[in-house]
Design a protein around this motif. Structure first.
Motif, PDB file in Angstrom:
ATOM      1  N   CYS A   6      -8.830  67.363 -26.917  1.00  0.00           N
ATOM      2  CA  CYS A   6      -7.895  68.373 -27.417  1.00  0.00           C
ATOM      3  C   CYS A   6      -7.951  68.346 -28.941  1.00  0.00           C
ATOM      4  O   CYS A   6      -8.516  67.417 -29.538  1.00  0.00           O
ATOM      5  CB  CYS A   6      -6.479  68.160 -26.893  1.00  0.00           C
ATOM      6  SG  CYS A   6      -5.671  66.636 -27.463  1.00  0.00           S
ATOM      7  N   PHE A   7      -7.381  69.351 -29.571  1.00  0.00           N
ATOM      8  CA  PHE A   7      -7.528  69.577 -31.014  1.00  0.00           C
ATOM      9  C   PHE A   7      -6.151  69.628 -31.642  1.00  0.00           C
ATOM     10  O   PHE A   7      -5.358  70.533 -31.347  1.00  0.00           O
ATOM     11  CB  PHE A   7      -8.281  70.891 -31.221  1.00  0.00           C
ATOM     12  CG  PHE A   7      -8.527  71.286 -32.651  1.00  0.00           C
ATOM     13  CD1 PHE A   7      -9.578  70.735 -33.365  1.00  0.00           C
ATOM     14  CD2 PHE A   7      -7.741  72.255 -33.268  1.00  0.00           C
ATOM     15  CE1 PHE A   7      -9.845  71.136 -34.672  1.00  0.00           C
ATOM     16  CE2 PHE A   7      -7.990  72.656 -34.578  1.00  0.00           C
ATOM     17  CZ  PHE A   7      -9.050  72.095 -35.281  1.00  0.00           C
ATOM     18  N   GLY A   8      -5.834  68.660 -32.486  1.00  0.00           N
ATOM     19  CA  GLY A   8      -4.513  68.568 -33.066  1.00  0.00           C
ATOM     20  C   GLY A   8      -4.463  69.044 -34.511  1.00  0.00           C
ATOM     21  O   GLY A   8      -4.693  68.252 -35.434  1.00  0.00           O
ATOM     22  N   LEU A   9      -4.184  70.326 -34.709  1.00  0.00           N
ATOM     23  CA  LEU A   9      -4.019  70.874 -36.055  1.00  0.00           C
ATOM     24  C   LEU A   9      -2.625  71.469 -36.232  1.00  0.00           C
ATOM     25  O   LEU A   9      -1.889  71.094 -37.128  1.00  0.00           O
ATOM     26  CB  LEU A   9      -5.082  71.943 -36.339  1.00  0.00           C
ATOM     27  CG  LEU A   9      -4.942  72.673 -37.685  1.00  0.00           C
ATOM     28  CD1 LEU A   9      -5.121  71.694 -38.858  1.00  0.00           C
ATOM     29  CD2 LEU A   9      -5.925  73.828 -37.784  1.00  0.00           C
ATOM     30  N   THR A  10      -2.247  72.417 -35.373  1.00  0.00           N
ATOM     31  CA  THR A  10      -0.975  73.125 -35.516  1.00  0.00           C
ATOM     32  C   THR A  10       0.205  72.168 -35.407  1.00  0.00           C
ATOM     33  O   THR A  10       0.222  71.282 -34.548  1.00  0.00           O
ATOM     34  CB  THR A  10      -0.851  74.218 -34.444  1.00  0.00           C
ATOM     35  OG1 THR A  10      -1.944  75.127 -34.576  1.00  0.00           O
ATOM     36  CG2 THR A  10       0.452  74.978 -34.590  1.00  0.00           C
ATOM     37  N   GLU A  11       1.189  72.370 -36.262  1.00  0.00           N
ATOM     38  CA  GLU A  11       2.389  71.546 -36.247  1.00  0.00           C
ATOM     39  C   GLU A  11       3.619  72.413 -36.030  1.00  0.00           C
ATOM     40  O   GLU A  11       3.568  73.642 -36.236  1.00  0.00           O
ATOM     41  CB  GLU A  11       2.503  70.758 -37.558  1.00  0.00           C
ATOM     42  CG  GLU A  11       1.333  69.787 -37.753  1.00  0.00           C
ATOM     43  CD  GLU A  11       1.484  68.879 -38.959  1.00  0.00           C
ATOM     44  OE1 GLU A  11       0.665  67.969 -39.107  1.00  0.00           O
ATOM     45  OE2 GLU A  11       2.441  69.082 -39.742  1.00  0.00           O
ATOM     46  N   MET A  60       1.676  70.618 -32.231  1.00  0.00           N
ATOM     47  CA  MET A  60       2.336  71.508 -31.272  1.00  0.00           C
ATOM     48  C   MET A  60       1.357  72.548 -30.745  1.00  0.00           C
ATOM     49  O   MET A  60       0.406  72.925 -31.438  1.00  0.00           O
ATOM     50  CB  MET A  60       3.516  72.198 -31.967  1.00  0.00           C
ATOM     51  CG  MET A  60       4.465  72.901 -31.028  1.00  0.00           C
ATOM     52  SD  MET A  60       5.401  71.697 -30.057  1.00  0.00           S
ATOM     53  CE  MET A  60       6.571  72.775 -29.228  1.00  0.00           C
ATOM     54  N   TRP A  61       1.613  73.013 -29.521  1.00  0.00           N
ATOM     55  CA  TRP A  61       0.814  74.066 -28.874  1.00  0.00           C
ATOM     56  C   TRP A  61      -0.642  73.617 -28.706  1.00  0.00           C
ATOM     57  O   TRP A  61      -1.567  74.325 -29.073  1.00  0.00           O
ATOM     58  CB  TRP A  61       0.891  75.389 -29.633  1.00  0.00           C
ATOM     59  CG  TRP A  61       2.291  75.826 -29.927  1.00  0.00           C
ATOM     60  CD1 TRP A  61       2.868  75.972 -31.156  1.00  0.00           C
ATOM     61  CD2 TRP A  61       3.300  76.161 -28.965  1.00  0.00           C
ATOM     62  NE1 TRP A  61       4.177  76.364 -31.031  1.00  0.00           N
ATOM     63  CE2 TRP A  61       4.473  76.484 -29.692  1.00  0.00           C
ATOM     64  CE3 TRP A  61       3.341  76.189 -27.572  1.00  0.00           C
ATOM     65  CZ2 TRP A  61       5.655  76.861 -29.060  1.00  0.00           C
ATOM     66  CZ3 TRP A  61       4.525  76.557 -26.951  1.00  0.00           C
ATOM     67  CH2 TRP A  61       5.650  76.889 -27.681  1.00  0.00           C
ATOM     68  N   ILE A  62      -0.816  72.439 -28.124  1.00  0.00           N
ATOM     69  CA  ILE A  62      -2.134  71.824 -28.026  1.00  0.00           C
ATOM     70  C   ILE A  62      -2.701  72.023 -26.615  1.00  0.00           C
ATOM     71  O   ILE A  62      -2.240  71.401 -25.648  1.00  0.00           O
ATOM     72  CB  ILE A  62      -2.067  70.317 -28.357  1.00  0.00           C
ATOM     73  CG1 ILE A  62      -1.337  70.094 -29.695  1.00  0.00           C
ATOM     74  CG2 ILE A  62      -3.456  69.720 -28.371  1.00  0.00           C
ATOM     75  CD1 ILE A  62      -1.967  70.808 -30.877  1.00  0.00           C
ATOM     76  N   SER A 108       1.226  59.780 -27.782  1.00  0.00           N
ATOM     77  CA  SER A 108       1.698  60.335 -26.520  1.00  0.00           C
ATOM     78  C   SER A 108       1.576  61.845 -26.521  1.00  0.00           C
ATOM     79  O   SER A 108       1.505  62.492 -27.577  1.00  0.00           O
ATOM     80  CB  SER A 108       3.153  59.926 -26.257  1.00  0.00           C
ATOM     81  OG  SER A 108       4.000  60.436 -27.267  1.00  0.00           O
ATOM     82  N   ALA A 109       1.535  62.419 -25.316  1.00  0.00           N
ATOM     83  CA  ALA A 109       1.481  63.872 -25.142  1.00  0.00           C
ATOM     84  C   ALA A 109       2.594  64.278 -24.183  1.00  0.00           C
ATOM     85  O   ALA A 109       2.864  63.596 -23.190  1.00  0.00           O
ATOM     86  CB  ALA A 109       0.129  64.292 -24.584  1.00  0.00           C
ATOM     87  N   ALA A 119       2.604  69.060 -26.594  1.00  0.00           N
ATOM     88  CA  ALA A 119       2.931  68.548 -27.930  1.00  0.00           C
ATOM     89  C   ALA A 119       2.381  67.132 -28.017  1.00  0.00           C
ATOM     90  O   ALA A 119       2.439  66.381 -27.044  1.00  0.00           O
ATOM     91  CB  ALA A 119       4.433  68.555 -28.152  1.00  0.00           C
ATOM     92  N   LEU A 120       1.824  66.785 -29.166  1.00  0.00           N
ATOM     93  CA  LEU A 120       1.298  65.440 -29.398  1.00  0.00           C
ATOM     94  C   LEU A 120       2.203  64.723 -30.395  1.00  0.00           C
ATOM     95  O   LEU A 120       2.664  65.316 -31.372  1.00  0.00           O
ATOM     96  CB  LEU A 120      -0.126  65.495 -29.970  1.00  0.00           C
ATOM     97  CG  LEU A 120      -1.185  66.262 -29.183  1.00  0.00           C
ATOM     98  CD1 LEU A 120      -2.533  66.155 -29.896  1.00  0.00           C
ATOM     99  CD2 LEU A 120      -1.285  65.767 -27.747  1.00  0.00           C
ATOM    100  N   TYR A 121       2.434  63.439 -30.133  1.00  0.00           N
ATOM    101  CA  TYR A 121       3.272  62.632 -31.017  1.00  0.00           C
ATOM    102  C   TYR A 121       2.506  61.385 -31.433  1.00  0.00           C
ATOM    103  O   TYR A 121       1.888  60.709 -30.598  1.00  0.00           O
ATOM    104  CB  TYR A 121       4.578  62.256 -30.318  1.00  0.00           C
ATOM    105  CG  TYR A 121       5.393  63.455 -29.926  1.00  0.00           C
ATOM    106  CD1 TYR A 121       6.163  64.131 -30.873  1.00  0.00           C
ATOM    107  CD2 TYR A 121       5.381  63.927 -28.618  1.00  0.00           C
ATOM    108  CE1 TYR A 121       6.899  65.247 -30.519  1.00  0.00           C
ATOM    109  CE2 TYR A 121       6.114  65.047 -28.260  1.00  0.00           C
ATOM    110  CZ  TYR A 121       6.869  65.702 -29.214  1.00  0.00           C
ATOM    111  OH  TYR A 121       7.597  66.819 -28.871  1.00  0.00           O
TER     112      TYR A 121
END
Length: 387
Positions: free
Chosen positions: A132-137, A165-167, A199-200, A216-218
């Motif tokens: 997955c790609f974590g850019l948007t917050e 967010m929105w991942i 975590s997701a 959402a990724l934390y």
């Protein structure tokens, strides 16, 4: 000879034998494996993960990357056709392939080390490792420079803190390509699912992309080793370069959704009898169907030329913005018109237009909203940044 209703300009004649074979193979997969189940998956809010091994077997994951990493080594037009045929099934299926290929495998290939490529890409191509790609917050949206996620050096490791967010694929992913602010600019990290503090959380209650996993990724003091940092890029050009790759695929995908909607509207209007004649015999419906075909034809030609430019190494981000803006708008308008032609039947997921219309509400928003892409084109024309 009669023209093909979904290819009025014989766009297929512009394709090579390999490109035709790719399109036909993915079309069969969509017809035989996706369409029979996707309505139920949408209703249930379930991503059909059982399709992942078959997609991998067909070479649909990382299709444009070199064969030495277990990938298919296809050209850009072939990748576009893959996206088109997958989205003819559902935007969620195409989104899965786009994220895996363009947003996760591509940055490892383009910005990673040879060790990282050999470690991750073959298993990702085989569907054994999902990314997955974590850019948007949460606070970022269309302004990725407003990034709060940060990474600080701690000995030989990095400590990451923040939220994304929105991942897409978040809760099914084995790794996340996470972009974070550092003292030396924005950098990318390969964060593995088992890392402590990572975590997701799946996002529920969606009315769009219901057959896709959105999360959402934390990151809470997540320790990431130096060998998981992508060393060959710094700054926003890293994630934006990935987005250009993914947006290119998105320009093709909505054509598939639009074709699916036109197909259903055309067939339904021929079968539905009102006032003693088929609905398709009325001028109002023929005008709508003709306009759908016109807009699909324009989008097809736009994408073939964009793909040729990409294969020639001449594609510019503004050209991708123009195509995403045009084709997403085209598809969502066609889905809504098709829903209208189907009347009351059009509101059920037994028919595809309402499902595609709802999905396209996300597609027209993610990876650059329609307004953002309009402003990118406007900046190209005027030389003035209006953001």
């Amino acid at each position: 000879m009669a023209l093909h209703p979904y290819d009025l300009y014989d766009v297929r004649s512009l394709l090579s034998e390999e490109e035709l074979a790719v399109q036909d193979t993915v079309a069969r997969f969509t017809d035989e494996r996706v369409l029979p189940i996707i309505g139920d998956c949408f209703d249930e809010g379930r991503f059909p993960s059982e399709l992942i091994p078959e997609m991998a077997e067909l070479g649909l994951l990382g299709s444009s990357l070199p064969e030495e990493y277990g990938c298919a080594g296809l050209n850009a037009v072939s990748y576009g056709l893959i996206c088109q045929e997958l989205e003819r099934g559902d935007s969620g299926i195409r989104s899965f392939a786009s994220v895996q290929s363009s947003l996760c495998m591509y940055p490892i290939f383009a910005y990673g080390t040879e060790d990282q490529r050999k470690r991750w890409l073959p298993d990702m191509a085989a569907g054994k490792v999902i990314g997955c790609f974590g850019l948007t917050e949460p606070q970022g949206g269309s302004d990725p420079a407003n990034m709060k996620t940060n990474a600080r050096k701690d000995g030989a490791d990095w400590i990451l803190n923040g939220a994304k967010m929105w991942i897409t694929n978040g809760n099914v992913a084995d790794i996340a390509i996470v972009w974070a602010q550092t003292d030396d600019g924005i950098q990318g990290f390969i964060v593995e699912k088992g890392f402590s503090g990572f975590s997701a959380q799946e996002i529920k209650h969606k009315m769009s992309l219901r057959a896709s996993v959105t999360s959402a990724l934390y990151l809470d003091d997540v320790r990431v080793p130096e060998e998981n940092r992508l060393p060959n890029v710094k700054g926003l050009k890293g994630p934006l370069g990935c987005l250009t790759q993914a947006r290119y695929g998105i320009t093709w995908g909505p054509i598939g959704a639009a074709i699916a909607c036109l197909d259903e509207a055309l067939n339904y209007s021929k079968e539905r009898i009102l006032f003693g004649k088929p609905v398709a015999s009325t001028q109002a419906v023929q005008l709508k169907l003709a306009d759908m075909a016109r807009r699909i034809t324009s989008a097809q030609l736009l994408c073939v030329q964009l793909g040729r430019l990409k294969d020639a190494g001449k594609m510019q981000p503004t050209q991708v913005s123009l195509a995403k803006w045009n084709n997403c708008r085209m598809a969502i308008d066609i889905a809504r018109e098709a829903r209208d032609i189907l009347g009351g039947a059009g509101i059920t997921t037994e028919h595809c237009p309402i499902r595609h219309a709802l999905n396209l509400e996300s597609v027209i928003t993610y990876e650059g909203t329609e307004t953002v892409h309009q402003l990118v084109v406007g900046r190209e024309l005027t030389g003035i940044n209006a953001f």
